[in-house]
Design an enzyme around this catalytic site. Structure first.
Site, PDB file in Angstrom:
ATOM      1  N   HIS A   1     -11.195  -2.753   3.496  1.00  0.00           N
ATOM      2  CA  HIS A   1     -11.017  -2.403   4.903  1.00  0.00           C
ATOM      3  C   HIS A   1     -11.797  -1.165   5.325  1.00  0.00           C
ATOM      4  CE1 HIS A   1      -8.227  -0.058   2.541  1.00  0.00           C
ATOM      5  NE2 HIS A   1      -8.034   0.755   3.559  1.00  0.00           N
ATOM      6  N   ASP A   2     -12.473  -0.521   4.382  1.00  0.00           N
ATOM      7  CA  ASP A   2     -13.240   0.681   4.686  1.00  0.00           C
ATOM      8  C   ASP A   2     -14.745   0.492   4.556  1.00  0.00           C
ATOM      9  OD1 ASP A   2     -10.974   2.263   5.155  1.00  0.00           O
ATOM     10  OD2 ASP A   2     -10.790   2.805   3.042  1.00  0.00           O
TER      11      ASP A   2
ATOM     12  N   ASP B   1       0.863  -1.180   0.000  1.00  0.00           N
ATOM     13  CA  ASP B   1       0.000   0.000   0.000  1.00  0.00           C
ATOM     14  C   ASP B   1       0.902   1.234   0.000  1.00  0.00           C
ATOM     15  OD1 ASP B   1      -2.399   1.506   0.309  1.00  0.00           O
ATOM     16  OD2 ASP B   1      -3.228  -0.117   1.511  1.00  0.00           O
TER      17      ASP B   1
ATOM     18  N   GLU C   1      -6.661   3.702  -5.835  1.00  0.00           N
ATOM     19  CA  GLU C   1      -7.909   3.871  -5.100  1.00  0.00           C
ATOM     20  C   GLU C   1      -8.553   5.167  -5.549  1.00  0.00           C
ATOM     21  OE1 GLU C   1      -9.789   4.159  -0.588  1.00  0.00           O
ATOM     22  OE2 GLU C   1      -7.817   5.005  -1.007  1.00  0.00           O
TER      23      GLU C   1
ATOM     24  N   ASP D   1      -3.062   4.682  -2.356  1.00  0.00           N
ATOM     25  CA  ASP D   1      -4.124   5.194  -1.496  1.00  0.00           C
ATOM     26  C   ASP D   1      -4.620   6.549  -1.995  1.00  0.00           C
ATOM     27  OD1 ASP D   1      -5.635   5.017   1.043  1.00  0.00           O
ATOM     28  OD2 ASP D   1      -4.421   6.762   1.616  1.00  0.00           O
TER      29      ASP D   1
END
Length: 577
Positions: free
Chosen positions: A373-374, A147, A312, A249
């Site tokens: 994860h969000d 990431d 993302e 990200d």
């Protein structure tokens, strides 16, 4: 039931003790990689006839490292824990592992506040442990993605400490500093994604700095060429160590409007949406200059051969397509999150899939995601039976799918008691259902103490049914969610039509979503019942069933099939006599 000929036996691997140095400086990095000569073999906007890159047919598995496996008994997952579980991922049948941030961090936002882009947080291990994980993964045929968090750093990063030291510091412009508004307040009306103003006053230097998230996550100024060069070197550092790619990200956040005008109000805002949605992020995100940065990152990745960049980006499809590249190639895979929020309706999904495919630029490769994860887990949104259908959808659509850890055993969102809440999003705006802790709970491996995740109490509560919903239990059950995932992944490997073939959405009615995947002479039809009642679908030929989500068909079908409630089927067309 699930077809026995595709069953893959065996329980989870034993968790060995991983030996290795304990100091990050105790091991030298691997020899420098020599970039391959000639054109890159994996440009996403391809005009050559070179073979497809590995990530076209790959399935990516996301690991949230705090919650996957703990090797040292502190209740927090770590790199040796991941290394010890790589055999499980091989057996599952995935091709690549994406690991959420592992860098040194004060953990204000659990790793997304980076204090050193070229290290490993001691909670997770050391650089030596990471090198061991990478080497072991590669030896087992797994790719490893990290990431990359380029929009902001921790306020404890040495760069920010220098930047806030004085207005004349050489790194002052590495972050975004602005004078107060005439009334002494923030420079504009931009709102943090975690609520409140996105500007924080610094008394020592008499200016505000910008933070799109927490005040402890100061945004980097990508308009500064020295900052950009330093961040590009971070990519090179990890590529030199052998990393196979990055998930980038909040890529669309990275550049802000040069004049920092107010964002317009959001006419659709309601308090339940969270304070960030009081304005439309017109000027604080998705600026034209970000595409040049993405292209520079792509050029660096291309220097190292068959690597992949995944961005993302939460934007409408037309804007999402720009991140494949404008004048130059951009990221290989701009994350397609549509399945996360789309109405679970067959006709709506058929339109969504068709329009997404039509929007792709020439050579652009699709991708699909059900959760991360969000966002809420599939089992929480659809229920476990329909989550099986969703898994079949994810793993049979054209493109690269990403599986979120635990979805393969049907983990649902876990209720977190108020005194156990960790997520700053929930702590800042409680009670709105925006917290992310429920989807980040520890992986349950077996029915032993703490579900085999740790010898200590885990940092977040386990799923309440962990004693029965765990990897070991499902590995012994041929009808489990885990067995279904294994068989879906095995089918992708066995049938090129499912892995890299073309796709045609078929006409259907009611709750039926159907499409055909085809490569060469192979034709495979996927028929999904997204509802709770029986549905009929006309095939128009002779088909052999390959896999079903709920039963074991004993023979092939003719022109018409009857789908049971919440049933998905994969069928292979048979030659006509």
């Amino acid at each position: 039931m699930i077809l026995p000929e595709l069953a893959r036996g065996g329980g989870p691997p034993a968790k060995p003790v991983v030996e290795g140095p304990t100091s990050q400086t105790a091991v030298a990095p691997p020899p420098l990689h020599q970039p391959a000569a000639g054109p890159p073999p994996h440009a996403s906007l391809r005009e050559d006839a070179s073979p497809s890159p590995w990530w076209h047919s790959a399935v990516i598995y996301q690991i949230y490292p705090r919650s996957f496996a703990d090797s040292n008994g502190d209740g927090i997952g770590d790199l040796p824990g991941i290394t010890a579980r790589l055999d499980y991922l091989v057996e599952l049948g995935v091709d690549a592992v994406w690991i959420s941030p592992i860098y040194p961090s004060p953990m204000a936002d659990f790793g997304y506040d980076v204090a050193d882009y070229c290290g490993v947080d001691p909670r997770f291990g050391t650089l030596a442990y990471f090198d061991a994980l990478l080497a072991t993964a590669h030896a087992k045929g797994l790719k490893v993605l990290l990431d990359f968090v380029p929009n902001h750093s921790s306020d404890q990063h040495p760069w920010f400490i220098e930047s806030r030291a004085s207005r004349t510091n050489p790194k002052r412009d590495w972050y975004i500093w602005r004078d107060a508004a005439p009334d002494g307040g923030p420079p504009n009306n931009w709102i943090s994604d975690f609520g409140g103003s996105a500007w924080e006053w610094d008394e020592a230097t008499g200016q505000y700095y910008y933070h799109a998230f927490l005040k402890k996550q100061a945004d980097l100024n990508w308009r500064n060429p020295d900052l950009a060069a330093a961040m590009y070197d971070v990519l090179r550092f990890w590529f030199e160590r052998g990393v196979d790619g990055f998930r980038i990200d909040v890529l669309w956040h990275m550049v802000k409007h040069a004049n920092y005008p107010d964002n317009p109000p959001n006419p659709a805002y309601t308090p339940a949406m969270g304070e960030m949605h009081t304005v439309l992020q017109l000027h604080s995100t998705d600026q034209p200059e970000v595409h040049g940065i993405a292209s520079e990152m792509r050029a660096i990745a291309d220097e190292y051969g068959d690597r992949v960049l995944i961005g993302e980006i939460y934007l409408p499809v037309p804007k999402l397509m720009d991140y494949y590249g404008r004048d130059r190639p951009g990221v290989h895979l701009p994350f397609n999150f549509q399945l996360i929020d789309a109405p679970w309706n067959a006709r709506s999904l058929a339109t969504l899939i068709t329009e997404y495919e039509a929007a792709l630029p020439p050579g652009g490769w699709p991708n699909w995601v059900l959760g991360n994860h969000d966002r809420p887990r599939a089992a929480a949104k659809f229920g476990e039976t329909q989550a099986r259908v969703a898994a079949m959808l994810l793993l049979t659509l054209r493109g690269t799918p990403t599986i979120y850890y635990g979805d393969e055993i049907g983990l649902s969102d876990v209720a977190i008691p108020a005194d156990r809440v960790q997520d700053p999003r929930e702590l800042r705006e409680p009670g709105l259902g925006l917290g992310r802790d429920p989807v980040r709970t520890p992986m349950p491996w077996d029915a032993t103490t703490n579900a085999g995740f740790s010898t200590a109490e885990p940092w977040l509560p386990l799923n309440p049914d962990w004693s029965t919903r765990n990897v070991a239990a499902q590995a012994e059950d041929t009808g489990s969610m885990l067995a279904l995932y294994k068989q879906l992944l095995a089918l992708r490997r066995a049938h090129p039509a499912l892995a890299i073939g073309d796709m045609t959405v078929l006409e259907a009615e009611g709750d039926v979503l159907a499409y055909e995947r085809h490569a060469g002479d192979e034709r495979i039809t996927v028929v999904l019942n997204l509802g709770g009642s029986e549905q009929r679908f006309v095939l128009g030929g002779n088909y052999l069933p390959l896999l079903t989500t709920i039963r074991h068909p004993s023979e092939g079908w003719g022109d018409e099939i009857l789908l049971r409630p919440n049933e998905g089927l994969i069928l292979k067309a048979q030659p006509t006599a």
